[in-house]
Design a protein around this motif. Structure first.
Motif, mmCIF file in Angstrom:
data_model
loop_
_atom_site.group_PDB
_atom_site.id
_atom_site.type_symbol
_atom_site.label_atom_id
_atom_site.label_comp_id
_atom_site.label_asym_id
_atom_site.label_seq_id
_atom_site.Cartn_x
_atom_site.Cartn_y
_atom_site.Cartn_z
ATOM 1 N N GLU A 97 0.852 -1.190 0.000
ATOM 2 C CA GLU A 97 0.000 0.000 0.000
ATOM 3 C C GLU A 97 0.885 1.236 0.000
ATOM 4 O OE1 GLU A 97 -3.664 -0.732 2.721
ATOM 5 O OE2 GLU A 97 -1.997 -1.781 3.645
ATOM 6 N N ASN A 110 -4.457 -2.357 -3.993
ATOM 7 C CA ASN A 110 -5.459 -1.460 -4.560
ATOM 8 C C ASN A 110 -5.656 -1.683 -6.052
ATOM 9 O OD1 ASN A 110 -6.045 1.502 -5.835
ATOM 10 N ND2 ASN A 110 -7.063 1.259 -3.861
ATOM 11 N N PHE A 118 -8.595 -1.787 -10.392
ATOM 12 C CA PHE A 118 -8.800 -1.767 -8.941
ATOM 13 C C PHE A 118 -9.476 -3.038 -8.430
ATOM 14 C CE2 PHE A 118 -8.962 2.646 -10.528
ATOM 15 C CZ PHE A 118 -7.790 3.108 -9.948
ATOM 16 N N ILE A 120 -9.418 -5.170 -5.975
ATOM 17 C CA ILE A 120 -8.851 -5.239 -4.635
ATOM 18 C C ILE A 120 -8.884 -6.654 -4.062
ATOM 19 C CG2 ILE A 120 -9.176 -4.440 -2.256
ATOM 20 C CD1 ILE A 120 -9.979 -1.722 -3.405
ATOM 21 N N ASP A 147 -3.978 1.021 5.310
ATOM 22 C CA ASP A 147 -5.435 0.888 5.358
ATOM 23 C C ASP A 147 -5.832 0.204 6.665
ATOM 24 O OD1 ASP A 147 -8.008 0.707 3.264
ATOM 25 O OD2 ASP A 147 -8.022 -0.778 4.877
#
Length: 358
Positions: A97, A110, A118, A120, A147
């Motif tokens: 991240e 991400n 994206f 995830i 996150d």
């Protein structure tokens, strides 16, 4: 009259992810891999408690974008770790991240395919599998806890966590860190100031109550015990580098005044190298000399390193990506990494045992 809405006005869609428990059931941590994580964490705890005279060195790519290259790097680092294990505990940077100042690629979790799709959930699967492969080698792994949800998916595989300069002041990240199972390093602020890091260490050692998720993915009230293994990471700032002996002494004073432990980690990259990867080795030498001259507070270091030197922009055609080259901050190459770490270990091998508390 048209229907009026008061919420989700700027939400395009919400996608339900698999739960942390489901991911862990698909990719369990068990056997030798589990033992590896437990042993690595205990080694770092012992270093911070001054029961183990070694330094721990967090070293690896600025960010992970290619799992194949990451495993190539991991095998090299594992071989190097065996050569210096009596003096240095090597921990691989496995950063998924990336905080961005404005916009840009936010990391493998991400946007795992680097194409703005994206995906995830796929990012979490790829990331967990990579961490499992790394710790199965017997190599400790570290990451930046950015996150507040992702630790439920990945933290069981992590031996050391970082809180970045942009988030050290964040209450959310302090609360989260108070419940992390790993030791956690708080970087000084982007201005180079230590106050936010000292405040963070005071906060993280205490119990907290906050909103989070449980392993079943349900929104929950999380109650933590407090994390006793928080420490400061000097990474420089807009005011300049802060790795030299004068800044380290000032940091010791600030930590003592704040009533927190005087364990200091030096980040050889970022503002301490003016983002010039070639300077990282010079920072490493300076820190080595400080310890040779009697420093007692430095317990770890961080290096941004990859298979090949420098960095690259993400091309439109991903086939044009250069192998083993960072897509975020520039890194030193493997040859320089190996040379610097071996040299440091040789210089400190007979000195570090004398620093263990009676």
């Amino acid at each position: 009259m048209s229907e009026m809405k008061a919420d989700d006005l700027n939400i395009e869609s919400i996608e339900t992810l698999m739960t942390p428990l489901q991911l862990k059931e698909q990719m369990p941590l068990e056997g030798k891999a589990l033992e590896s994580v437990q042993n690595a964490r205990q080694s770092i705890f012992n270093i911070l408690d001054r029961k183990d005279p070694r330094l721990f060195v967090v070293v690896g790519p600025c960010s992970i974008h290619d799992p194949k290259a990451a495993m190539d790097y991991a095998h090299r680092l594992k071989e190097l770790a065996a050569k210096v294990d009596d003096t240095l505990c090597l921990v691989m940077r496995v950063y998924f991240e990336k905080p961005r100042t404005s916009v840009g690629w936010k990391g493998l979790i991400n946007d795992p395919f680097m194409d703005d799709t994206f995906q995830i959930e796929e990012g979490l699967k790829i990331g967990r599998q990579l961490l499992l492969d790394i710790v199965s080698l017997g190599l400790p792994a570290s990451t930046e806890a950015l996150d507040p949800i992702s630790p439920q998916y990945l933290q069981d595989l992590i031996a050391w966590s970082a809180i970045g300069a942009r988030t050290t002041e964040s209450q959310t990240h302090r609360e989260m860190s108070s419940g992390l199972s790993s030791a956690v390093g708080f970087k000084n602020g982007t201005d180079g100031g230590l106050t936010v890091a000292v405040n963070a260490m005071q906060s993280v050692s205490s119990p907290h109550r906050f909103l989070g998720i449980n392993k079943e993915g349900q929104v929950s009230v999380v109650r933590t015990k407090g994390n006793p293994y928080a420490h400061v990471v000097l990474r420089g700032g807009s005011s300049g580098p802060n790795y030299d002996s004068v800044h380290v002494a000032k940091a010791e004073q600030a930590l003592e005044k704040g009533g927190v432990n005087q364990n200091i980690m030096i980040d050889c990259s970022h503002a301490n190298s003016n983002k010039d990867p070639q300077i990282q080795s010079l920072v490493l030498k300076d820190v080595t000399n400080q310890i040779l001259e009697g420093n007692q507070s430095i317990i770890g270091l961080m290096l941004e390193s990859n298979i090949n030197f420098g960095n690259q922009k993400i091309p439109k055609n991903l086939d044009d990506l250069k192998y083993g080259v960072s897509v975020t901050d520039a890194c030193i190459d493997w040859a320089e990494t190996e040379r610097s770490i071996l040299e440091m270990a040789d210089k400190l091998r007979d000195v570090l045992p004398k620093r263990v508390a009676d």
